[in-house]
Every structure is written in C-alpha cells, then in structure tokens.
Design a protein around this motif. Structure first.
Motif: not given
Length: 139
Positions: A17-18, A30-31, A126-127, A132-133
């Motif tokens: 996300a970062e 991001v949590t 971003v989420a 996906d990752a």
C-alpha cells in the motif's frame, strides 16, 4: 490454509500500500485487521493526516464487521435508502465510503485493510494495490 492474517503478512500488505501511495505522491495511513476487526498492524507514513489513523482503522473494522468493501455501502446509506444511518451505529465505527477491503484466502476472509489519506478514489486505489499484492502472495 491461513485462518487469520499474520503480522508478517500484514507488514507485506502495508508495504504494498505504501509503495502505491508513494507512486501517487500521497502520505497515507494503512491499517490491517484480523477477521474480527481487531488491529494487527498500522503504519502512518510521514506527513499523513492524524485523522487518517482512526479513519483507516475504522475502514478495516467495517470491512471485517460487514464482510465487504466499504465503498459498497455508499449508495445504500444515502438518505431514504435501506441502510440510511448505518454509519451512526456500532459506536460510530462504521465507514460508508471507499478504502476498506477484505483480504481473502480460498473465499474466506483472513483479514482486512483500511487506507486513508487521500480522496476516496485514491484511498481505494492504494487499498486495491494492497489487496492485489496480498492475493499474489497467497497464490
């Protein structure tokens, strides 16, 4: 099969996300939560809004509590719709706009991710990169 996301997996989700946030020139929070909506890991990028700490956590909680992406709540929670007022329940923890997603393995939710710090489409992008990752590492 993983029943709940591990800390190591949560760190990988946050890292993905970062990376996406940095590519967009954004500072975000991001949590990652477990399937019960409890905090596993959270990271606030340098310069991210302080308000995004609780917003991202609540997005992750909402995705777990309702087992769905938070953006799917936007339309049904409008005035006059079937879920109007939902965001005022559960101690005001439910978020009815995008940026929270379940993380699934073999159709089972093993965790959730919540992202805050940009406009809703940016939070969602971003989420989604984080989801996906995560999916790529689970294949």
């Amino acid at each position: 099969m993983t029943e709940t996301i591990t800390l190591e997996e949560a760190r990988d989700v946050i890292e993905a996300a970062e990376e996406a946030a940095e590519e967009m020139g954004l500072a975000m929070v991001v949590t990652v939560a477990n399937p019960a909506g409890n905090l596993v890991a959270q990271h606030r990028m340098d310069g991210a809004w302080l308000a995004s700490v609780s917003i991202s956590r609540n997005k992750a909680y909402t995705a777990a509590a309702l087992q769905m992406p938070t953006h799917e709540l936007a339309d049904p929670t409008q005035p006059g719709e079937s879920l109007w007022g939902l965001q005022t329940t559960d101690e005001n923890r439910l978020v009815v706009f995008g940026g929270g997603y379940p993380l699934e393995v073999d159709g089972d939710i093993v965790g959730t991710v919540g992202v805050s710090g940009g406009e809703v489409p940016q939070d969602m992008a971003v989420a989604e990169a984080a989801v996906d990752a995560f999916q790529d590492t689970m294949e």
